[in-house]
Scaffold this active site. Structure first.
Site, PDB file in Angstrom:
ATOM      1  N   ASP A 174      31.802  25.459  -9.636  1.00 42.62           N
ATOM      2  CA  ASP A 174      32.089  26.837  -9.258  1.00 42.62           C
ATOM      3  C   ASP A 174      30.760  27.461  -8.849  1.00 42.62           C
ATOM      4  OD1 ASP A 174      32.623  29.508  -9.043  1.00 42.62           O
ATOM      5  OD2 ASP A 174      33.385  29.770 -11.086  1.00 42.62           O
ATOM      6  N   LYS A 193      25.262  34.017  -2.379  1.00 41.16           N
ATOM      7  CA  LYS A 193      26.609  33.724  -1.872  1.00 41.16           C
ATOM      8  C   LYS A 193      27.058  34.782  -0.866  1.00 41.16           C
ATOM      9  CE  LYS A 193      31.151  32.512  -3.780  1.00 41.16           C
ATOM     10  NZ  LYS A 193      31.871  32.348  -5.071  1.00 41.16           N
ATOM     11  N   GLU A 201      39.104  29.335  -5.025  1.00 39.00           N
ATOM     12  CA  GLU A 201      38.920  29.691  -6.432  1.00 39.00           C
ATOM     13  C   GLU A 201      40.225  30.064  -7.146  1.00 39.00           C
ATOM     14  OE1 GLU A 201      35.750  32.539  -6.035  1.00 39.00           O
ATOM     15  OE2 GLU A 201      34.324  30.976  -5.498  1.00 39.00           O
ATOM     16  N   ASP A 250      41.429  37.519  -8.819  1.00 46.16           N
ATOM     17  CA  ASP A 250      40.108  36.944  -9.070  1.00 46.16           C
ATOM     18  C   ASP A 250      39.015  37.907  -8.602  1.00 46.16           C
ATOM     19  OD1 ASP A 250      37.766  35.466  -9.147  1.00 46.16           O
ATOM     20  OD2 ASP A 250      38.552  33.746  -8.036  1.00 46.16           O
TER      21      ASP A 250
END
Lengths: 183, 625
Positions: free
Chosen positions: B25, B87, B186, B208
């Site tokens: 992850d 990210k 994800e 999420d």
């Protein structure tokens, strides 16, 4: 492309060629087929196998989408029967229908002025969905009656369906635009 | 060679060696690595027993890059060389970064391919390279813990990541020397972790909210098949934004100028994050902010005040929720359960608001920080071939529509969002000038009508079109999106069957050459080492190909092949068996290609026969009563 996939979508899913589709059967066949061919089943396979697997999985997805969606399924059935669509010049002469389309379009253009734009948009979307559902029932009847030469009538209903689809698409785009604006 | 390995019921394949595979992850704030060990998927801690690796990299002129907690300690003292939240920059262009620049305190320099580079003491680095450092750290942790080289990894990405962001992530993994089995969304990973845990069936929503990204996915679970019905989100919305709102408030209270230096801003941000975390359990929290002159501001923040600060942000997540439901054709009441993922779902206001929206109590039993990595590990274990009998299957969708630029800067959609992957669509183009031999195609991703409002993915230059009168050429361009959500484009001129060449210019990203040269530059790939590694890889591949082919031929070679076809395959296999013992990896590679070509028809026949088997017993007649 592989031999079996040159068959019709109906044959691929082992279903009778009809506008009436048992969606539960369709869904479970779809899962079975993807279990067999999906690229994840070939994560360690050679490039060749991975390519074939992807092509087949792609085609199964395509078939599933076509059979699941009444508009695409209806068009596909007519085309299997040799009917040719002329998308460039197709419209409907149903005046009442066209009036309603204009009204819906006007409502969409006024959404911004509503106090709660999202609620107003949601209401219009629900109405479009409801109208489209009525049209699907109409298509069901036309296909079931199977009157010879009814292709033109069916094509007309499919064209109307296409109008709704376009409206649905525009409504969704408007929703995204509105969200971007408040963000 | 999985296809060739399709075995008859009851007939077992050769005993399988356990392959080392992990799920990673790669998060905005923290990253994790997990693996299935003795049947249990769990995250792997570092030597100090810490599972979460802060997604922070510190660069210095003298030493190698430092990753994680050690890098985090430089955040205040050396902020420009301490890269966090990278990210947010993945697959982004210079302009996007300028927009984000207000809160990302780094020095950017424009790189090639429209990709921004970060200026550090160790030179200019791309976001892809920074991410690769984080991945490399996790790879080392995994290889030390598991005791061997990793065979493959599943790396998770936000479901709402576009093609450029996905490609950048995959490039980073390649750069870190990882074999990517799959990019997994994800929320889908989280659903796997929850779904397998509870054996649930029906429709679920996965909400999420991570450090920097937000995803909502609606899935249907049915006998091990996880079918994503729709997904929506925002790749620039997360817990970081909450921190920033609190930090702004703190700076206002403490009278610190918004233009304060980077170190001061980091200090306030860290206090803001601590306050946010404290308020998940407490009703009120005390904060002390130090100013440049050495003085300090002390005060407190209540949960109510915090809630009103972040309420607009939480509301902003509901739009995508609404859209995902509509795209899935499901009403909120049709959702059986809501799974909460990502550290930011610990915030009570988030839980309350989502419970209200879906009229369902959100599921929070699994650690929201770890659940994605755990799901990825389960998928990696299966993809690596460790569970040949498992019939879990993940069917994901493309999150954003793919389109082409048409006249007047408008977008024409080619593949609609939420289409199940893999998918392909062919589009025909024609020339508009006599003798025209080249043409440019601009591919964009997004839902908006204007090209400028969508994300530019790439420009394709079609060349070598045979000269014809205007409108006579018919160039068929096929857009194929694979299971990872990555786009591949091919083109063919139809009237003369010429394959036109395509030159791809990714709008933001690395060309294949750049990746190769970075790989060459990286220390792990010394030249001699590389050839030896290649040879080993090709030998392993050759063995695998031969073994699979032999067992397939034994099973049904006689039924599916005639003598002539059989002898061609046998000859190719014999040649490969001989080449395999050579020392040149290129010759082996070539021999593998020959075998694959010779057996391609056979492979297709086997696939079709397995499709027939899957449908066997379902005759058309059984429904025509």
């Amino acid at each position: 492309m592989a031999a079996d996939l040159s068959t019709t979508h109906f044959e691929l899913f082992g279903l009778p060629q009809s506008f009436e589709v048992d969606t539960e059967q369709l869904d479970s066949r779809y899962r079975e087929l993807q279990r067999t061919v999906h690229p994840d089943r070939f994560a360690n396979a050679s490039d060749l196998e991975r390519r074939i697997s992807m092509q087949q999985a792609t085609q199964i997805n395509e078939g599933y989408q076509t059979l699941k969606d009444p508009l695409r399924r209806g068009r596909y059935l007519l085309e299997l029967g040799g009917y040719q669509f002329d998308d460039e010049h197709r419209t409907t002469s149903d005046a009442a229908f066209l009036m309603e389309q204009m009204e819906l379009r006007e409502l969409l253009s006024e959404v911004r002025e509503a106090e709660d734009a999202f609620a107003a948009l949601g209401k219009i979307m629900d109405r479009i969905d409801g109208d489209a559902a009525i049209l699907v029932a109409e298509l069901q009847r036309l296909f079931a009656e199977a009157v010879p030469g009814a292709s033109g009538q069916i094509a007309d209903a499919l064209t109307k369906m296409q109008f709704f689809r376009k409206l649905q698409q525009e409504a969704l785009e408007l929703e995204v635009t509105l969200e971007d604006e408040i963000g | 060679m999985a296809l060739l390995q399709i075995s008859e019921p009851g007939e077992s394949t050769a005993p399988h060696q356990h392959q080392l595979a992990v799920g990673i992850d790669l998060g905005t704030t923290n990253s994790l690595v997990a693996s299935v060990r003795s049947g249990i998927a769990e995250t792997l801690p570092n030597a100090e027993g810490v599972h979460l690796l802060p997604s922070v990299v510190h660069y210095s002129a003298e030493n190698e890059a430092v990753v994680g907690q050690a890098a985090l300690t430089f955040a205040q003292t050396d902020p420009l060389n301490t890269i966090a939240s990278v990210k947010r920059l993945m697959g982004r262009g210079v302009d996007d970064v300028k927009q984000a620049g207000g809160y990302l305190p780094y020095e950017f320099v424009p790189g090639s391919s429209g990709m921004p580079l970060l200026h550090t003491a160790a030179g200019d680095v791309s976001p892809v390279e920074v991410s690769a450092e984080i991945l490399r750290e996790l790879r080392m942790r995994a290889e030390q813990t598991l005791g061997g080289e990793l065979q493959g990894v599943v790396v998770t990405v936000p479901a709402y990541f576009d093609d450029a962001q996905r490609q950048a992530t995959k490039d980073a993994a390649r750069l870190a020397g990882l074999n990517v089995l799959r990019l997994l969304n994800e929320p889908t990973a989280a659903a796997v972790a929850y779904g397998l845990d509870k054996g649930s069936e029906g429709v679920i929503a996965v909400y999420d909210l991570g450090g920097g990204t937000f995803d909502i996915s609606i899935l249907r679970l049915n006998k091990g098949v996880f079918e994503v019905l729709s997904t929506a989100g925002d790749t620039a919305l997360g817990g970081d934004d909450m921190d920033r709102l609190v930090a702004d408030w703190l700076m206002q209270q403490a009278g610190i100028d918004a233009a304060a230096d980077h170190g001061r801003q980091r200090h306030v941000l860290q206090l803001a994050r601590a306050a946010k975390e404290a308020l998940s359990a407490e009703e009120v929290t005390d904060i002390t902010v130090s100013r440049d002159d050495g003085s300090a501001w002390s005060g407190s923040l209540s949960r109510d005040d915090f809630n009103s600060l972040i309420a607009p942000l939480v509301e902003k997540t509901l739009g995508p929720c609404r859209r995902a439901l509509r795209d899935a054709g499901i009403r909120a009441a049709g959702v059986q359960s809501v799974v909460m993922v990502g550290g930011s779902t610990r915030v009570p206001l988030v839980r309350d608001r989502i419970a209200e929206f879906f009229a369902a109590e959100p599921q929070v039993d699994l650690d929201p920080d770890k659940v994605v990595a755990i799901g990825a590990a389960i998928q990696a274990d299966i993809l690596a071939g460790n569970k040949p009998d498992d019939d879990m299957l993940l069917l994901d969708v493309i999150p954003l529509s793919l389109g082409l630029e048409t006249m007047g800067g408008l977008t024409e959609k080619v593949i609609h969002r939420n289409t199940t992957l893999p998918t392909a669509r062919a589009q025909e183009f024609t020339t508009f000038k006599d003798g025209q031999t080249a043409m440019s195609v601009h591919v964009v991703q997004g839902e908006r009508e204007l090209v400028d409002d969508c994300r530019s993915l790439a420009r394709f230059e079609l060349r070598d079109i045979p000269p014809m009168v205007a409108g006579a050429a018919r160039i068929r361009v096929t857009f194929q999106v694979d299971a990872d959500g990555l786009l591949n484009v091919t083109a063919e001129e139809q009237t003369q069957g010429v394959t036109s060449s395509i030159e791809v210019k990714p709008s933001y990203g690395l060309g294949d050459n750049e990746i190769e040269s970075m790989l060459r530059d990286s220390m792990e790939y010394a030249a001699a080492d590389k050839d030896a590694r290649r040879l080993r890889e090709e030998q392993v591949e050759a063995d695998r190909v031969l073994e699979a082919l032999q067992s397939a031929l034994a099973a049904d070679g006689d039924q599916l092949l005639d003598a002539q076809e059989r002898s061609v395959i046998d000859a190719a296999a014999a040649a490969l068996a001989e080449q395999r013992n050579g020392t040149d990896y290129r010759t082996i590679k070539q021999a593998i290609k020959v075998v694959e070509k010779a057996s391609s028809g056979y492979v297709e026949r086997r696939m079709n026969s397995s499709i027939r088997d899957a449908m066997a017993g379902h005759s058309v007649d059984e429904f025509e009563s």
